[in-house]
Structures are given as C-alpha cells and as structure tokens.
Design an enzyme around this catalytic site. Structure first.
Site, PDB file in Angstrom:
ATOM      1  CG  ASP A   1      -2.050  -0.893   1.169  1.00 38.59           C
ATOM      2  OD1 ASP A   1      -2.231  -1.489   0.095  1.00 38.59           O
ATOM      3  OD2 ASP A   1      -2.773  -1.011   2.165  1.00 38.59           O
TER       4      ASP A   1
ATOM      5  CE  LYS B   1      -7.527   7.332 -11.648  1.00 37.41           C
ATOM      6  NZ  LYS B   1      -8.694   6.573 -11.343  1.00 37.41           N
TER       7      LYS B   1
ATOM      8  CG  MET C   1      -9.667   7.182   6.107  1.00 36.34           C
ATOM      9  SD  MET C   1     -10.412   5.853   5.148  1.00 36.34           S
ATOM     10  CE  MET C   1     -10.859   4.699   6.410  1.00 36.34           C
TER      11      MET C   1
HETATM   12  N1  SAH Z   1      -5.255  -0.238   8.066  1.00 34.43           N
HETATM   13  C1  SAH Z   1      -4.880   1.073   8.515  1.00 34.43           C
HETATM   14  C2  SAH Z   1      -5.920   2.115   8.184  1.00 34.43           C
HETATM   15  C3  SAH Z   1      -6.076   2.389   6.723  1.00 34.43           C
HETATM   16  S1  SAH Z   1      -7.249   3.624   6.383  1.00 34.43           S
HETATM   17  C4  SAH Z   1      -4.579   1.036  10.030  1.00 34.43           C
HETATM   18  O1  SAH Z   1      -4.861   0.017  10.681  1.00 34.43           O
HETATM   19  O2  SAH Z   1      -4.068   2.010  10.541  1.00 34.43           O
HETATM   20  C5  SAH Z   1      -6.229   5.056   6.197  1.00 34.43           C
HETATM   21  C6  SAH Z   1      -6.397   5.951   7.408  1.00 34.43           C
HETATM   22  O3  SAH Z   1      -5.590   5.479   8.479  1.00 34.43           O
HETATM   23  C7  SAH Z   1      -5.920   7.369   7.187  1.00 34.43           C
HETATM   24  O4  SAH Z   1      -6.896   8.151   6.542  1.00 34.43           O
HETATM   25  C8  SAH Z   1      -5.699   7.822   8.605  1.00 34.43           C
HETATM   26  O5  SAH Z   1      -6.900   8.130   9.257  1.00 34.43           O
HETATM   27  C9  SAH Z   1      -5.131   6.565   9.235  1.00 34.43           C
HETATM   28  N2  SAH Z   1      -3.658   6.587   9.216  1.00 34.43           N
HETATM   29  C10 SAH Z   1      -2.831   5.784   8.544  1.00 34.43           C
HETATM   30  N3  SAH Z   1      -1.537   6.068   8.802  1.00 34.43           N
HETATM   31  C11 SAH Z   1      -1.551   7.082   9.675  1.00 34.43           C
HETATM   32  C12 SAH Z   1      -0.558   7.836  10.341  1.00 34.43           C
HETATM   33  N4  SAH Z   1       0.746   7.585  10.158  1.00 34.43           N
HETATM   34  N5  SAH Z   1      -0.941   8.825  11.178  1.00 34.43           N
HETATM   35  C13 SAH Z   1      -2.242   9.078  11.394  1.00 34.43           C
HETATM   36  N6  SAH Z   1      -3.220   8.401  10.788  1.00 34.43           N
HETATM   37  C14 SAH Z   1      -2.898   7.423   9.949  1.00 34.43           C
END
Ligand code: SAH
Length: 467
Positions: free
Chosen positions: A36, A61, A177
């Site tokens: 990802d 994109k 998000m």
């Molecule tokens: N599977 C991931 C979430 C994916 S959805 C997990 O468990 O964390 C993507 C969202 O995750 C982003 O929009 C944000 O809200 C959060 N996110 C991912 N990385 C982040 C980071 N380093 N700091 C803060 N939020 C983060």
C-alpha cells in the site's frame, strides 16, 4: 503446481520499525511484495534482492484514500496469479490489515481460488497516534470504552449508516479518515449530546518524523485544523483522555534528536531519535585496483579500518577474489571504534588495536605508542575520504597505501523536514554534515549540532553548522 500461501501483513503506520517481528521475517522471504502506498517505503529495503516490489496504487493517480474497484480487482488478480505460479506473495498493508483496509475483498478472492492465507496483525494508526502523542485510549478513571470509526462519509449530508447517538456514548472516540470531514463530524457529535468542550486531538503522520498534533475542543477543532493546514493521514482522538495527555506526554518531555547516520540499530535512551540517513553507501563500479592490492595483502604489516563499511566491503572483495580470512593470519588489524570493531568480529577477527577516543585522531594517538618506522599500512577507504589519516601515519614513518573500497553518496529522496521540531541534529561523519548543508542549508537557531569525532566537528564548523 500447488499455489503458495499468501500473507497479508500489517506494516504499522508512519515509520518502518513498527512492523512485528513475524511480519518482518515473512517480508524478508517474499518473492512478490504488493504494498500500500501509505507504508514507509524504507521497509521495502528489507525484501530480498530480486523480489518484485509492486505498488497497489493505480499508476499515475495521486489519490489520497480509497482505491477504484478496477484497481482493487487488478491487485486481487495479481496476488492470485503470482501465488498460483508458486511464488511467495506478501501483501503489505498500512497499519493493521483488518482495520479499514478492504482486507475482506482480498480474502474472498483467495478463498474463491482455494489459496491458503494468513493475516499478520500490525499496529493500527489509532495505537500509534495515541502512543506518540501521549494520549491513552482507555483509562480506569474516565474511559472504559473506545470505538473506532471511519469519518470518510460523515460529512453531514450523506446517509452514512453511522448511528451518532450510539457513538457519542463511548468515552473515547477514534476516527480514521476524518480530516476532510472534521467539521461535519464535530457537528454530528455535538448534536448527539457530546459537550461542546469535549477535548479533541488530531494527530497527523503519527510515528513519522513530521508528526503533528493539533489540540482543541469539539467546538473549535475544525477551525484550528484548517488554520494549521493539516493534511491526511491523520487520526482524530476525542474524549476526556485527550486532556490527560498533559500528564502522560513522554514525547514532549524527551529531547528530539535527528540522527543523520546509517546505523539503524543505534538506539539511545536519553532522547527520542529520528533516523534520516543522509548518506548512501554503495560498492564501487570497478574493483580492479582494489583487488590487485588485495591479492598482495600479505605485503602489509597493518590493515587499518576507518569505518564498518570499509570492513564489510573489504571482506566482500576478499570472497570475490576467492580468498578467505585465513590469508590475514598473523597480520595486525586496527579499528577506528566500536562499530568497526564489532563488524570485524562478525568476520571472526578480534582487532589488535581500537583507540579509546573513537576517531581518526584517537587512532593516530594510539599508533604513536608503536614503532611504525618502515611499517606498511593498508587503508581500505571510501571514495571521498580525506588524506588526513594517511598523512599522519606517514609522519610516524609508515608506508601507507590507501585504496577505495566503497562509494559514499548523498541519500536520495530526502524528505522536507520541520527542523525546528528538533533539539539536536547528530552528525556521524563529515559526509553527513556536507549532505545536510546541501539539502537543508542551515540549522535553525536553538537547534544544536552534535558531532561524532573531531573530523566531523571540524567539517561542521567549516560549514557553519557548529560553533
Ligand atoms: N489499516 C490502517 C488504516 C487504513 S485507512 C490502520 O490500521 O491504521 C487510512 C487511514 O488510516 C488514514 O486516513 C488515517 O486516518 C489513518 N492513518 C494511517 N496512517 C496514519 C498515520 N501515520 N498517522 C495518522 N493516521 C494514519
């Protein structure tokens, strides 16, 4: 051929060392890595040489979140077809694979194709945001429940399916998000009964060197976030616990140091260290001259290693020309400091001389105690090393041969940094100083330069990065 088992690994958020040991061990064995875009790309250095590294984002994109159905379909097809070829396919997801990451679609595809799979958990963004901003998710006194939700669709207009009245009853609310819909989220929570002055923190880039935290209340967080121009990825933490952060925040109490050297394993307990290596070490393009010296290594009395990269590349060449360490039997070997000495030990060699003061000058001081007249010294070095050490040894009567064994260049894709967020920048070699100057210019006032070794300090002074 039987399809190989597929692994869905959580890489954790923000920094490459938040992956689990199990995740890392599997990643190192992968033939195909589909990752990802939110993961820290430095993690990909752990894949074995020759592994295919494939980004799961649609090419060209630059989208922030979400992925089109066709792109998702392509990823699923790729994972299945590679696994069927007998390749070890590893899907590397940001955070934890089962939190807001469409893992069920990928699993459904694997089940349909009768391919075995395993999910390796990861640190989810909520955990990292909480830990790195000093906010506990639960607390015995005032928070015994916590809920995770996506703020993606909660813009106050669409029907989201989220029952905000139920959500508002949780003590701690964690929203993924949510940056772009922050105002709608705050309104919904207030309408659902959360007090206007409920504490809120938005943590962006949690765990990353550029992490930012904005603190406020439900009534004003949207305005504050807008003012500070915070970009995703970010996590919203809402509830009484956010106020506790003042007692818990270990980040603020710790000194923050930017470490510019390569040694990933360095771990210092006196401060929070952020690693941005400014140099890149690579083999030379041509080893003709070095190898010819190496073939006559027994003509020398001493080999002096001025860095651990010198050690690693020296022994690599020794292997390449068909020799092994036995050729060094009886020769004297010196190391400039502890990490060079440790590298030598990995090749079965215990250095004869390591100076107390770990620097070129320390080396020279030690050699002054030995009669070097007429002694032949071999110095395997980097392509940019200065002549200082060589000259000092010559002054002591030695016959010195310097030969380049590796290249030291500036690291690529160095990120923009808010240097004012650091108390100190630590330089580990003159090259880190020069590369810093080239990429970041000056040190902000109040940020100190700390140098390992006198030569590094001298270079920092010359570049006006240190007094
Ligand atoms: N599977 C991931 C979430 C994916 S959805 C997990 O468990 O964390 C993507 C969202 O995750 C982003 O929009 C944000 O809200 C959060 N996110 C991912 N990385 C982040 C980071 N380093 N700091 C803060 N939020 C983060």
């Amino acid at each position: 051929m039987k399809a190989k088992k597929v692994y869905l690994i959580g890489a954790g958020p923000g920094r490459p060392d938040l992956i689990t040991v199990r995740g890392l061990n599997i990643l190192r064995q992968a033939d195909v890595v589909v990752y990802d875009y939110l993961i820290d790309k430095k993690l990909l250095d752990e894949a074995k040489p020759g592994a295919s590294l494939i980004s799961s984002e649609p090419l060209g994109k630059k989208r922030y979140s979400g992925r089109s159905c066709s792109a998702q379909k392509k990823i699923n097809e790729l994972v299945v077809s590679e696994a069927k070829k007998g390749k070890c396919v590893v899907r590397v997801k940001n955070g934890d694979p089962s939190v807001f990451s469409r893992v069920s679609e990928e699993i459904a595809e694997l089940i349909k194709n009768r391919i075995e799979f395993e999910i390796v958990p990861g640190v989810t963004a909520a955990n990292a945001a909480a830990a790195f901003s000093g906010i506990p998710l639960t607390d015995r006194r005032n928070s015994s429940s916590v809920v995770f939700l996506t703020g993606h669709e909660s813009n106050g207009k669409k029907e989201t399916g989220i029952d905000w009245n139920s959500i508002a009853k949780f003590d701690s609310i964690v929203i993924y998000m949510g940056v772009n819909n922050i105002s709608g989220i705050a309104t919904r929570l207030i309408e659902s009964g959360k007090p206007l002055d409920t504490a809120v923190a938005l943590v962006s880039n949690a765990g990353d060197i550029n992490q930012k935290t904005v603190r406020g209340r439900l009534k004003n967080i949207a305005a504050k976030v807008k003012e500070q121009d915070i970009e995703p990825p970010a996590i919203l933490l809402i509830g009484k616990n956010v106020g506790l952060e003042r007692d818990f925040n270990w980040i603020k109490k710790n000194k923050r140091v930017l470490f510019t050297g390569l040694s990933k394993e360095r771990f210092f307990t006196d401060a929070t260290y952020c690693h941005i290596p400014l140099i890149k070490i690579e083999p030379l393009d041509d080893y003709k001259e070095f190898d010819s010296r190496l073939r006559k290594i027994r003509d020398f009395d001493w080999i002096v290693f001025a860095s651990r990269y010198g050690v690693e590349h020296f022994f690599q060449r020794l292997r390449e020309i068909g020799y092994d360490t036995r050729v060094l039997n009886g020769m004297k070997i010196a190391a400039v400091g502890t990490s060079t000495k440790t590298s030598l030990l990995a090749f079965g060699i215990s250095a004869d001389l390591v100076p107390q003061r770990e620097s070129s000058e320390g080396l020279v001081e030690e050699f002054k105690k030995i009669d070097l007249k007429g002694k032949r010294i071999f110095l395997p070095r980097s392509d940019i090393s200065d002549k200082g050490l060589e000259k000092e040894f010559q002054r002591l009567g030695a016959i010195v041969t310097t030969s380049f064994v590796y290249k030291n260049t500036i690291a690529k894709d160095l990120p923009d940094l808010d240097l004012t967020s650091f108390d100190e920048v630590m330089f580990t070699s003159p090259s880190t100083v020069r590369n810093f100057k080239k990429r970041y210019g000056r040190l902000p006032e109040n940020v100190k330069a700390k140098c390992i070794g006198d030569v590094t300090l001298r270079e920092a002074r010359r570049c006006r990065l240190s007094d």
